[in-house]
Write an enzyme that holds these catalytic residues in place. Sequence first.
Site, PDB file in Angstrom:
ATOM      1  N   ALA A  75      42.687  40.558  37.427  1.00 34.41           N
ATOM      2  CA  ALA A  75      43.200  41.630  38.272  1.00 34.41           C
ATOM      3  C   ALA A  75      42.415  42.911  38.024  1.00 34.41           C
ATOM      4  O   ALA A  75      42.059  43.213  36.885  1.00 34.41           O
ATOM      5  CB  ALA A  75      44.672  41.872  37.973  1.00 34.41           C
ATOM      6  N   VAL A  76      42.170  43.655  39.100  1.00 36.83           N
ATOM      7  CA  VAL A  76      41.459  44.923  39.012  1.00 36.83           C
ATOM      8  C   VAL A  76      42.163  45.940  39.911  1.00 36.83           C
ATOM      9  O   VAL A  76      42.541  45.627  41.045  1.00 36.83           O
ATOM     10  CB  VAL A  76      39.977  44.759  39.432  1.00 36.83           C
ATOM     11  CG1 VAL A  76      39.253  46.090  39.463  1.00 36.83           C
ATOM     12  CG2 VAL A  76      39.254  43.789  38.492  1.00 36.83           C
ATOM     13  N   GLU A 108      44.640  28.884  39.501  1.00 40.18           N
ATOM     14  CA  GLU A 108      45.411  28.916  40.737  1.00 40.18           C
ATOM     15  C   GLU A 108      45.191  30.278  41.382  1.00 40.18           C
ATOM     16  O   GLU A 108      45.151  31.296  40.696  1.00 40.18           O
ATOM     17  CB  GLU A 108      46.915  28.739  40.490  1.00 40.18           C
ATOM     18  CG  GLU A 108      47.325  27.351  40.066  1.00 40.18           C
ATOM     19  CD  GLU A 108      47.403  27.209  38.562  1.00 40.18           C
ATOM     20  OE1 GLU A 108      47.328  28.239  37.848  1.00 40.18           O
ATOM     21  OE2 GLU A 108      47.521  26.079  38.082  1.00 40.18           O
ATOM     22  N   ASN A 113      45.144  35.071  49.658  1.00 41.99           N
ATOM     23  CA  ASN A 113      44.268  36.060  49.017  1.00 41.99           C
ATOM     24  C   ASN A 113      42.805  35.662  49.230  1.00 41.99           C
ATOM     25  O   ASN A 113      42.150  35.143  48.322  1.00 41.99           O
ATOM     26  CB  ASN A 113      44.594  36.176  47.527  1.00 41.99           C
ATOM     27  CG  ASN A 113      43.858  37.317  46.857  1.00 41.99           C
ATOM     28  OD1 ASN A 113      42.890  37.848  47.387  1.00 41.99           O
ATOM     29  ND2 ASN A 113      44.307  37.683  45.667  1.00 41.99           N
ATOM     30  N   TYR A 120      35.972  33.463  43.601  1.00 41.83           N
ATOM     31  CA  TYR A 120      35.929  32.209  42.849  1.00 41.83           C
ATOM     32  C   TYR A 120      34.967  31.211  43.485  1.00 41.83           C
ATOM     33  O   TYR A 120      34.218  30.526  42.788  1.00 41.83           O
ATOM     34  CB  TYR A 120      37.333  31.615  42.728  1.00 41.83           C
ATOM     35  CG  TYR A 120      38.284  32.499  41.963  1.00 41.83           C
ATOM     36  CD1 TYR A 120      37.909  33.074  40.750  1.00 41.83           C
ATOM     37  CD2 TYR A 120      39.559  32.766  42.443  1.00 41.83           C
ATOM     38  CE1 TYR A 120      38.780  33.893  40.046  1.00 41.83           C
ATOM     39  CE2 TYR A 120      40.435  33.581  41.732  1.00 41.83           C
ATOM     40  CZ  TYR A 120      40.037  34.138  40.539  1.00 41.83           C
ATOM     41  OH  TYR A 120      40.902  34.944  39.841  1.00 41.83           O
TER      42      TYR A 120
END
Length: 157
Positions: A75-76, A108, A113, A120
């Site tokens: 997360a960012v 996952e 998103n 990824y």
Amino acid sequence: MTPVVRAYEPRDFEPLVALEAQLFGSDAWSPEVCALELHHPFSHYLVLDDGAVVRGYGGLRVPAGAGPGDIQTLAVHPDYRRAGWARRILNELVGHATKRGVPELLLEVRADNPAAQALYDSAGFHEIARRPHYYQPDGVDAMVMRLTLSQGEGVAR
């Protein structure tokens, strides 16, 4: 100060939990779950530190044996997105797994998103399964993705 990616330290706990709540809302891990994950003996966590507060983080669970590793979270903060920070954290997590001899990484990602999926995918992860209604309370499916590692690999494209 220029932000840096570094190993998680106990002083990062409160800012990380606050960022988790801000970014994930109803899907956020509770402080108790965060504490269990951050202090798990097989966990390896990194933070994006701008000198004032944690602006991002990522975590990896590396097994004791020869099984796959799991990217637990990445997360960012929105102000730091689209600047390569998530990729940098991901690269370092993949590098850590490679050094530990992990044969593959799993993760996952929310089916709704596309930005995370694109990150990824560009790093070599491929969808291998779906978990219906995995993310609660929203009922959003999870895409299960896998990256096969080999010795010397460890830098996402």
